[in-house]
Design a protein around this motif. Sequence first.
Motif, PDB file in Angstrom:
ATOM      1  N   HIS A   1       0.073  10.091  -3.177  1.00  0.00           N
ATOM      2  CA  HIS A   1       0.388  10.130  -4.608  1.00  0.00           C
ATOM      3  C   HIS A   1       1.896  10.233  -4.807  1.00  0.00           C
ATOM      4  O   HIS A   1       2.469   9.573  -5.679  1.00  0.00           O
ATOM      5  CB  HIS A   1      -0.332  11.304  -5.269  1.00  0.00           C
ATOM      6  CG  HIS A   1      -0.110  11.374  -6.744  1.00  0.00           C
ATOM      7  ND1 HIS A   1       0.864  12.172  -7.301  1.00  0.00           N
ATOM      8  CD2 HIS A   1      -0.711  10.728  -7.764  1.00  0.00           C
ATOM      9  CE1 HIS A   1       0.840  12.020  -8.617  1.00  0.00           C
ATOM     10  NE2 HIS A   1      -0.104  11.155  -8.923  1.00  0.00           N
TER      11      HIS A   1
ATOM     12  N   ARG B   1       0.852  -1.184   0.000  1.00  0.00           N
ATOM     13  CA  ARG B   1       0.000   0.000   0.000  1.00  0.00           C
ATOM     14  C   ARG B   1       0.887   1.233   0.000  1.00  0.00           C
ATOM     15  O   ARG B   1       2.004   1.196   0.516  1.00  0.00           O
ATOM     16  CB  ARG B   1      -0.884   0.040   1.241  1.00  0.00           C
ATOM     17  CG  ARG B   1      -1.930  -1.034   1.249  1.00  0.00           C
ATOM     18  CD  ARG B   1      -2.695  -0.988   2.554  1.00  0.00           C
ATOM     19  NE  ARG B   1      -3.545  -2.163   2.631  1.00  0.00           N
ATOM     20  CZ  ARG B   1      -4.798  -2.124   2.987  1.00  0.00           C
ATOM     21  NH1 ARG B   1      -5.356  -0.979   3.318  1.00  0.00           N
ATOM     22  NH2 ARG B   1      -5.502  -3.221   3.040  1.00  0.00           N
ATOM     23  N   VAL B   2       0.375   2.303  -0.542  1.00  0.00           N
ATOM     24  CA  VAL B   2       1.077   3.580  -0.492  1.00  0.00           C
ATOM     25  C   VAL B   2       0.184   4.588   0.213  1.00  0.00           C
ATOM     26  O   VAL B   2      -1.041   4.501   0.161  1.00  0.00           O
ATOM     27  CB  VAL B   2       1.480   4.091  -1.896  1.00  0.00           C
ATOM     28  CG1 VAL B   2       2.500   3.176  -2.536  1.00  0.00           C
ATOM     29  CG2 VAL B   2       0.277   4.255  -2.792  1.00  0.00           C
TER      30      VAL B   2
ATOM     31  N   LEU C   1      -2.301  -1.225 -10.376  1.00  0.00           N
ATOM     32  CA  LEU C   1      -2.962  -0.683  -9.192  1.00  0.00           C
ATOM     33  C   LEU C   1      -4.295  -1.388  -9.008  1.00  0.00           C
ATOM     34  O   LEU C   1      -5.098  -1.445  -9.934  1.00  0.00           O
ATOM     35  CB  LEU C   1      -3.198   0.821  -9.355  1.00  0.00           C
ATOM     36  CG  LEU C   1      -1.985   1.666  -9.732  1.00  0.00           C
ATOM     37  CD1 LEU C   1      -2.381   3.125  -9.853  1.00  0.00           C
ATOM     38  CD2 LEU C   1      -0.873   1.487  -8.715  1.00  0.00           C
TER      39      LEU C   1
ATOM     40  N   GLN D   1       7.477   5.038  -6.128  1.00  0.00           N
ATOM     41  CA  GLN D   1       7.520   3.598  -6.387  1.00  0.00           C
ATOM     42  C   GLN D   1       7.563   3.318  -7.885  1.00  0.00           C
ATOM     43  O   GLN D   1       8.296   2.445  -8.340  1.00  0.00           O
ATOM     44  CB  GLN D   1       6.300   2.912  -5.767  1.00  0.00           C
ATOM     45  CG  GLN D   1       6.317   2.855  -4.266  1.00  0.00           C
ATOM     46  CD  GLN D   1       7.285   1.816  -3.750  1.00  0.00           C
ATOM     47  OE1 GLN D   1       7.334   0.695  -4.266  1.00  0.00           O
ATOM     48  NE2 GLN D   1       8.066   2.178  -2.766  1.00  0.00           N
ATOM     49  N   LEU D   2       6.771   4.065  -8.648  1.00  0.00           N
ATOM     50  CA  LEU D   2       6.768   3.890 -10.104  1.00  0.00           C
ATOM     51  C   LEU D   2       8.158   4.158 -10.667  1.00  0.00           C
ATOM     52  O   LEU D   2       8.688   3.354 -11.438  1.00  0.00           O
ATOM     53  CB  LEU D   2       5.729   4.814 -10.752  1.00  0.00           C
ATOM     54  CG  LEU D   2       5.676   4.803 -12.273  1.00  0.00           C
ATOM     55  CD1 LEU D   2       5.301   3.417 -12.795  1.00  0.00           C
ATOM     56  CD2 LEU D   2       4.694   5.847 -12.775  1.00  0.00           C
TER      57      LEU D   2
ATOM     58  N   GLN E   1       4.274   9.115  -2.894  1.00  0.00           N
ATOM     59  CA  GLN E   1       4.877   7.812  -2.633  1.00  0.00           C
ATOM     60  C   GLN E   1       4.635   6.860  -3.804  1.00  0.00           C
ATOM     61  O   GLN E   1       5.528   6.114  -4.205  1.00  0.00           O
ATOM     62  CB  GLN E   1       4.329   7.232  -1.341  1.00  0.00           C
ATOM     63  CG  GLN E   1       5.017   5.947  -0.918  1.00  0.00           C
ATOM     64  CD  GLN E   1       4.425   5.354   0.348  1.00  0.00           C
ATOM     65  OE1 GLN E   1       3.386   5.792   0.846  1.00  0.00           O
ATOM     66  NE2 GLN E   1       5.083   4.335   0.877  1.00  0.00           N
ATOM     67  N   LEU E   2       3.431   6.896  -4.367  1.00  0.00           N
ATOM     68  CA  LEU E   2       3.112   6.050  -5.525  1.00  0.00           C
ATOM     69  C   LEU E   2       4.031   6.383  -6.696  1.00  0.00           C
ATOM     70  O   LEU E   2       4.602   5.495  -7.324  1.00  0.00           O
ATOM     71  CB  LEU E   2       1.651   6.237  -5.932  1.00  0.00           C
ATOM     72  CG  LEU E   2       1.218   5.525  -7.212  1.00  0.00           C
ATOM     73  CD1 LEU E   2       1.347   4.019  -7.055  1.00  0.00           C
ATOM     74  CD2 LEU E   2      -0.212   5.911  -7.566  1.00  0.00           C
TER      75      LEU E   2
END
Length: 183
Positions: free
Chosen positions: A59, A55-56, A79, A65-66, A61-62
Motif C-alpha cells: 500500500h 505492479r506494486v 487500478l 506512485q500516486l 508503494q502504491l
Amino acid sequence: PPAPAAARGCHAEAILAAGQADLIGVARAMLYDPRWPWHAAAELGARVQAAPQWRVASHAQLMGQLREHEKAGAEGLMLRRDDAPYRGGRSEDLLKLKSFEDAEGLVVGHIPGRGKYAGQTGALLVAMPGGRRFRLGSGLPDALRRQPPPVGSVVTYRFNGTHASGLPRFARFWRVRADEPRE
C-alpha cells in the motif's frame, strides 16, 4: 471474419462523410474487437502506445506512485486486478484511485432544488472557516435533500484541491458532523 481495421476505418470515414453514421454498428464492431480504434489508427500510420502498467508490492508503494504521478499532473491512477479478463469500461476489476482532501464547513443556508430535486434541497450553502461560501450539492443523499441538516450544522466535505479563489474543487458532501456543537 471482420475486415482489416484499416478497411473498416475507411468504410467508417465514408459513412461519416455521407452523414449516415450508425452508432449501433460502430458499437457492434467494438464488441468484436474492443481495440478496433487502436488497430485502425496503427494501420493508418498513427502512433499508438499503451499506457504503462506495473505492479506494486505494498500500500505504501502504491500511495508513493500516486503522489509521484499527481506531481507530474496526473489526476490519479487506474487500478486493475491482474487476473481479471479485459472488459471495456469501469467494473469492480478496474478502479480509479485519486487523492482527496476533506474539510468541515458550517451550513448557513439551503438552496432549493430544480428538475428532479424540485421541492427538495438542491444544495447546502456552506461557509468555510474563513467565511467564504460555496454550494455543496454533489454527493448529498436523497434523504438529506428531503430533510437537510439544519442551519448551524457542521458538515464534512471532500474535494480535490482548490481553485485560485480558494474555493474547493469538485466538492462533494461526505457526512453531517453529529459530534460538533452547532454555532
